[in-house]
Design a protein around this motif. Structure first.
Motif, PDB file in Angstrom:
ATOM      1  N   ALA A 564       0.829  -1.213   0.000  1.00 43.74           N
ATOM      2  CA  ALA A 564       0.000   0.000   0.000  1.00 43.74           C
ATOM      3  C   ALA A 564       0.858   1.255   0.000  1.00 43.74           C
ATOM      4  N   THR A 570      -3.188   5.274  -1.555  1.00 46.97           N
ATOM      5  CA  THR A 570      -3.867   3.988  -1.648  1.00 46.97           C
ATOM      6  C   THR A 570      -5.016   3.933  -0.653  1.00 46.97           C
ATOM      7  N   VAL A 572      -7.002   1.004   1.363  1.00 48.02           N
ATOM      8  CA  VAL A 572      -6.995  -0.408   1.743  1.00 48.02           C
ATOM      9  C   VAL A 572      -8.357  -0.741   2.341  1.00 48.02           C
ATOM     10  N   VAL A 611      -2.263   6.675   3.077  1.00 43.44           N
ATOM     11  CA  VAL A 611      -2.955   5.393   2.964  1.00 43.44           C
ATOM     12  C   VAL A 611      -4.201   5.468   3.839  1.00 43.44           C
TER      13      VAL A 611
END
Length: 735
Positions: A564, A570, A572, A611
């Protein structure tokens, strides 16, 4: 009176009168021209035996005057034939014609001091068809060439092909010689900067603006302007490590640096260095560094360095340990390697020896990550700039390429071009007929070609956690308008304007918890959030972390978050996170270790690599206490069962189809569907549509799909059956 200089052949004594040897410090000798060199460099060259090179006090490439021919200065080279007579020389044909001497004629040679050229502008002919790196490599053979009143410089490639470079400008304008310090500018016939189509420049690198900026700062700047670091009194960076997923453009950036700087480029592959014989691997590595030092300023590019220098404490091979030690000594040994920068690339930086990853060896580590939506569009523009495009929406295409790296986008464009060729010219591979230009001009690549190519390609980045986001988005969600607005304002907006809010001093929510009853659309909401963000996506379910081997579960968590961070920004998605609250493995405390590992990884998330972790669970109480705290999954969004208005929107969405006719009053269906989630309503509609289509085909096998009709009564009957099935299922569960 005899002349006491040695400007004579045996038996050919001459008078001092008319001899100017006494007026020069350098000795003068007479030689016999015995051969016209076929390897004409076009720069004026005389080939002298090695003994007389020393007698004339000449080094390789020094300037030599042909006495008696004013202004005729050539460069001296050692004769390729070591057995040639000491008084026999060879001259290139052009110089021989210029001085008017026949074969076996005599010429007098004397060393001459010629100033070095500061700057030379050369015009590269269009017929050269060489990229800039090849041209620069060819020009290194011209070092020592004398620039007089000639308007061109002819050089011969290693394959015997002659390239004539036009001399546009030179500084100084008088006679000078090309040296290693001469700045050579390349232009085309129009006088613009010379760029070949095969050249790799930073304009060919898309979606990696931040990485390119860092590489140019630490590689290009020290090579082109070393005086800046001398003024600052600091040493320039000596090594840069490029790391990231495979196919993101690490090698491409290295080639672009070589093309932009124009300096000597030495490429070394980790697998090419390894040899089965003792000491050969280290010798090859030393030879590569010695070659670069001789041609400094230079760049050594080590591709797949993880195969060359793995960790010495874990590797079992003795050869790998020795090669790693040799590389450490070469990069930071007792001898200064000068203006040589080591550029290395790997997609496994964590297995490199830790001694390499320190200042003085690899001063900088640059992450070449996975491009976002804007980066993917930039890459598409690069790979389609020479492609005859029809009606193609690159914005829509870039939106669909989640997880695609540069190599994937390039493969997509190539495959789309091939699909267009097969669509317009089927069976073209079976004919040898020459195609007209008008026929070729009619070939265009359309959106359908890209769509067809996309079906056969999978993204390289996050392939193990691939998720298909086609068919998701805010338009896919009916109802939940307030929830969508909350996600836009409190989650997406801070991530999309991260530099601005960082200056304000506010962070972003690193974790989001979506809760609600089953089938209300929690996973749909999470995937739609990922789709609308344009970020890369990793989706994994909680049980997928678990392994029967000790330590593997925590390693799986680390690998997911490492991937990630490489793909950042990103999102997740952790689906089924409530599965981590209990386990039958109470003795090994597997769940506690997995949860603690997730906590550590979420704490390690930084703003420069954003993230967002989205957890999906039915209840917030099902979440482990360590994850429910503020800063992890402290932000919760609960999706409740849809109300009457939302149920009507859901029905309209699933029944509003071009080839479907709905009759009757849906208001009663809305009332009867109270207590049902969006997933339940979708399943009821699907069953009714399938029953109507089956009934139509049984009555009329030739019917078309546009004739399918359903009524509100059929929907009500399907709702009654659904409720009956749910009661039986719940009753069986309680027993």
């Amino acid at each position: 009176m005899d002349c006491h200089c040695k400007d004579h052949l045996p038996g050919d004594w001459h008078s001092h009168d008319g001899c100017d040897c006494h007026g020069n410090d350098a000795p003068t000798y007479t030689f016999v021209v015995t051969r016209v060199m076929g390897e004409d460099p076009g720069a004026g060259t005389v080939y002298i035996s090695k003994p007389f090179m020393d007698t004339l006090q000449l080094e390789e490439g020094d300037s030599v005057e042909i006495v008696g021919h004013e202004g005729c200065v050539v460069q001296a080279r050692s004769h390729p034939n070591p057995w040639v007579d000491t008084r026999m020389i060879s001259i290139d044909g052009r110089t021989l014609d210029e001085i008017g001497v026949q074969l076996f004629g005599q010429v007098k040679l004397r060393k001459m001091v010629c100033v070095d050229s500061e700057c030379v502008t050369l015009e590269v002919p269009a017929s050269a068809e060489m990229n800039r790196q090849e041209v620069r490599a060819l020009l290194r053979r011209a070092e020592g060439a004398i620039l007089r009143d000639r308007d061109e410089l002819t050089l011969t490639t290693s394959k015997g092909r002659q390239i004539r470079f036009g001399i546009r400008e030179k500084t100084p304008p008088t006679m000078s010689r090309i040296s290693g310090s001469t700045k050579i500018d390349l232009v085309n016939e129009a006088g613009e900067e010379y760029i070949c189509r095969r050249d790799t420049t930073f304009r060919d690198v898309g979606g990696l603006a931040d990485a390119v900026r860092k590489v140019r700062e630490v590689v290009q700047l020290p090579l082109q302007h070393p005086e800046i670091f001398e003024q600052l009194g600091v040493d320039p960076p000596r090594g840069v490590l490029l790391h990231g997923p495979s196919g993101t453009g690490k090698t491409l950036i290295a080639r672009a640096v070589a093309g932009e700087t124009g300096c000597y480029f030495k490429s070394v592959s980790g697998t090419e260095i390894m040899d089965k014989y003792y000491g050969e691997s280290e010798a090859k590595l030393r030879a590569a560094f010695e070659d670069a030092c001789k041609n400094a300023p230079a760049i050594i590019f080590i591709d797949e360095i993880d195969a060359l220098a793995p960790r010495r404490d874990t590797t079992e091979g003795e050869v790998e340990r020795r090669v790693t030690a040799q590389l450490l000594a070469l990069m930071d040994g007792l001898e200064d390697r000068g203006a040589v920068i080591v550029l290395a690339a790997t997609n496994l930086p964590h297995i490199l020896d830790s001694a390499l990853r320190r200042p003085g060896r690899f001063d900088r580590e640059v992450l070449i990550g996975v491009p976002d939506e804007a980066g993917r569009k930039e890459i598409l523009l690069i790979h389609t700039r020479h492609m005859p495009l029809g009606e193609v929406d690159l914005n829509e295409l870039a939106e669909k390429l989640h997880g695609f790296v540069g190599a994937d986008v390039k493969a997509l464009c190539q495959e789309a071009g091939y699909r267009a060729l097969m669509r317009l010219l089927p069976g073209i591979e079976q004919t040898d007929q020459e195609l007209s230009q008008d026929f070729l001009d009619a070939i265009t690549v359309d959106q359908e070609d890209f769509e067809a190519a996309l079906k056969d390609l999978r993204p390289s980045a996050g392939r193990d956690y691939e998720v298909n986001l086609q068919g998701y988005g805010w338009k896919r969600i009916s109802g939940y308008a307030a929830e969508i607005e909350f996600l836009k304002e409190m989650v997406l907006w801070p991530l999309q304007h991260l530099p601005f809010i960082s200056e304000v001093g506010v962070g972003y929510a690193g974790g989001l918890l979506l809760t609600g009853p089953a089938r209300v659309g929690k996973t749909l909401m999470a995937r739609s959030l990922a789709k609308e963000s344009g970020f890369n996506v990793i989706e994994i379910r909680g049980p997928e972390f678990l392994s029967k081997y000790v330590g593997e579960s925590e390693r799986n968590v680390r690998e997911v978050f490492r991937q990630a961070r490489q793909m950042a920004p990103t999102i997740v998605i952790l689906d089924g996170v409530e599965a981590m609250t209990s386990s039958g493995w109470s003795d090994s405390k597997v769940m506690d270790r997995v949860v603690n590992q997730i906590v550590m990884e979420m704490n390690a998330i930084t703003s420069d690599k954003p993230v967002l972790v989205v957890a999906v669970a039915e209840r917030a109480a099902d979440l482990p206490p360590q994850l429910a705290s503020t800063g992890r999954f402290g932000t919760e969004l609960r999706l409740n069962l849809p109300g009457p208005d939302d149920r009507l929107k859901i029905l309209d969405r699933y029944l509003d189809r071009k080839k479907l006719k709905v009759s009757g009053d849906l208001e009663r269906v809305v009332q009867e569907s109270a207590g049902l989630a969006g997933g339940d309503i979708e399943e009821v509609c699907r069953r009714v549509i399938l029953q109507a289509a089956r009934r139509l085909l049984e009555d009329n096998p030739c019917a078309t799909a546009g004739e399918v009709e359903i009524s509100a009564e059929e929907l009500l009957k399907a709702l009654d059956k659904w409720r009956l099935q749910e009661r039986k299922r719940v009753g069986a569960g309680t027993e």
